[in-house]
Write an enzyme that holds these catalytic residues in place. Structure first.
Site, PDB file in Angstrom:
ATOM      1  N   LYS A 204       1.026  -0.596  -0.034  1.00 52.63           N
ATOM      2  CA  LYS A 204      -0.361  -0.200   0.018  1.00 52.63           C
ATOM      3  C   LYS A 204       1.097   0.878  -0.239  1.00 52.63           C
ATOM      4  CE  LYS A 204      -4.046  -1.858   1.409  1.00 52.63           C
ATOM      5  NZ  LYS A 204      -5.113  -2.232   2.161  1.00 52.63           N
ATOM      6  N   ARG A 238      -3.301 -10.300   4.364  1.00 48.60           N
ATOM      7  CA  ARG A 238      -3.640  -9.777   3.100  1.00 48.60           C
ATOM      8  C   ARG A 238      -2.807  -9.625   2.446  1.00 48.60           C
ATOM      9  NH1 ARG A 238      -6.067  -7.119  -0.870  1.00 48.60           N
ATOM     10  NH2 ARG A 238      -7.374  -7.656  -2.396  1.00 48.60           N
TER      11      ARG A 238
HETATM   12  C1  7PM Z   1      -6.434   0.298  -5.127  1.00 47.15           C
HETATM   13  C2  7PM Z   1      -6.549   0.377  -3.908  1.00 47.15           C
HETATM   14  C3  7PM Z   1      -5.898  -1.051  -5.637  1.00 47.15           C
HETATM   15  C4  7PM Z   1      -6.944  -0.425  -2.707  1.00 47.15           C
HETATM   16  C5  7PM Z   1      -5.499  -1.776  -4.512  1.00 47.15           C
HETATM   17  C6  7PM Z   1      -6.074  -1.553  -3.335  1.00 47.15           C
HETATM   18  C7  7PM Z   1      -7.896  -4.306   1.065  1.00 47.15           C
HETATM   19  C8  7PM Z   1      -9.222  -5.520   0.743  1.00 47.15           C
HETATM   20  C9  7PM Z   1      -8.163  -4.434  -0.436  1.00 47.15           C
HETATM   21  C10 7PM Z   1      -8.039  -3.859   2.825  1.00 47.15           C
HETATM   22  C11 7PM Z   1      -9.890  -6.465   2.931  1.00 47.15           C
HETATM   23  C12 7PM Z   1      -4.424  -3.794  -1.844  1.00 47.15           C
HETATM   24  C13 7PM Z   1      -5.947  -2.462  -2.425  1.00 47.15           C
HETATM   25  N1  7PM Z   1      -7.394  -4.374   0.202  1.00 47.15           N
HETATM   26  N2  7PM Z   1      -9.870  -6.221   1.435  1.00 47.15           N
HETATM   27  N3  7PM Z   1      -9.009  -5.334  -0.053  1.00 47.15           N
HETATM   28  N4  7PM Z   1      -8.814  -5.430   2.855  1.00 47.15           N
HETATM   29  N5  7PM Z   1     -10.686  -7.289   3.326  1.00 47.15           N
HETATM   30  O1  7PM Z   1      -3.925  -2.855  -1.927  1.00 47.15           O
HETATM   31  O2  7PM Z   1      -6.861  -3.713   3.024  1.00 47.15           O
HETATM   32  O3  7PM Z   1      -4.814  -4.450  -2.535  1.00 47.15           O
HETATM   33  S1  7PM Z   1      -7.816  -3.624  -2.410  1.00 47.15           S
END
Ligand code: 7PM
Length: 260
Positions: A204, A238
């Protein structure tokens, strides 16, 4: 929990596949590396990403769920907010619903209640399109705790018992770097809510801002964050980087067991 995106996205610099066979191969590899859960998403949550029609999302995720389960025994989590996808994915063998909208979209709560799948309730301030435009909190922990308690109560009212739930503070979902670091530092405050905690910090932007590295080069930063999260009470991490994360968490677990 290993992340498999079945999308044309390149944000995460890995972990995204439009070719189902490549997605299945990567998932099986993650299971071999020690992942206990595979999270499969067919729609990007990235700000500005195109919304995906229901049929397209089904066409992306169902063959991947079926392909993974035909090759190995693992727990499958479906990353979706759409009731049709929840129901079809569970029909294809998924065991868990990972909905960044915490079952607030039309029909999602009923779809989850009509199954016996586990549910991850994640906090997000705003919506993916605008959530990172100057997020603000009067009380970060109070606001997230209040939301999660309200969603736990909504699940209970719909017939989803608390023993099916997971909670997630939603790192990066309407949070700036300072919010994310404060949340990680005080993560243990969420353990009193009851359900086991899932966290996602892998690759992130906060980790990028700290290290000045591109998403694919944030593995060490993500592993450090995962270790801190587990030490502060997270039960599920995750991650896009399963092998490195599993190694680090084996050390955490061994030290814990030695300290009993
Ligand atoms: C853009 C923004 C691309 C955010 C990808 C993301 C989480 C999730 C995601 C989390 C749960 C990423 C995120 N993040 N589900 N889905 N918890 N439960 O970096 O923090 O993968 S997507």
């Amino acid at each position: 929990m290993g992340v498999i995106n079945v999308t044309p996205d390149s944000f995460s610099d890995g972990g995204s596949f439009l070719n189902p066979q490549a997605a299945i191969d990567m998932a099986v590899r993650m299971v071999d590396e020690g992942a206990a859960i595979i999270d499969i998403g067919g729609e990007s949550t990235r700000p500005g990403a195109d919304t995906v029609p229901v049929q397209e999302e089904l066409d992306r995720v169902l063959p991947v769920i079926e392909g993974i389960l035909s090759r190995c025994e693992t727990v499958i989590s479906i990353d979706t907010s759409k009731p049709e996808v929840i129901t079809a994915a569970i029909g294809a063998g998924a065991h868990m619903i990972n909905d960044i909208f915490a079952l607030q979209q039309d029909g999602a709560m009923a779809a989850a209640a009509g199954s016996s799948a586990a549910v991850c309730l994640m906090h997000m301030q705003g919506t993916p399109a605008t959530m990172q435009d100057n997020p603000r909190y009067d009380g970060l922990f109070g606001e997230i705790t209040g939301f999660l308690l309200e969603r736990i109560a909504a699940c209970d009212a719909a017939g989803i018992s608390a023993d099916r739930l997971l909670i997630d503070p939603g790192f990066g979902f309407g949070k700036n770097d300072h919010h994310n670091l404060e949340l990680l530092a005080g993560l243990d405050q969420f353990t009193v809510l009851g359900p086991p905690m899932l966290v996602g910090l892998s690759r992130k932007r906060t980790l990028g801002n700290l290290t000045k590295r591109s998403p694919g080069n944030r593995v060490a930063a993500g592993v450090a964050a995962a270790v801190l999260a587990v030490v502060k009470g997270a039960s599920i991490v995750r991650t896009h980087d399963v092998a490195a994360t599993v190694d680090a968490l084996k050390v955490v677990q061994a030290v814990r067991q030695a300290g009993i």
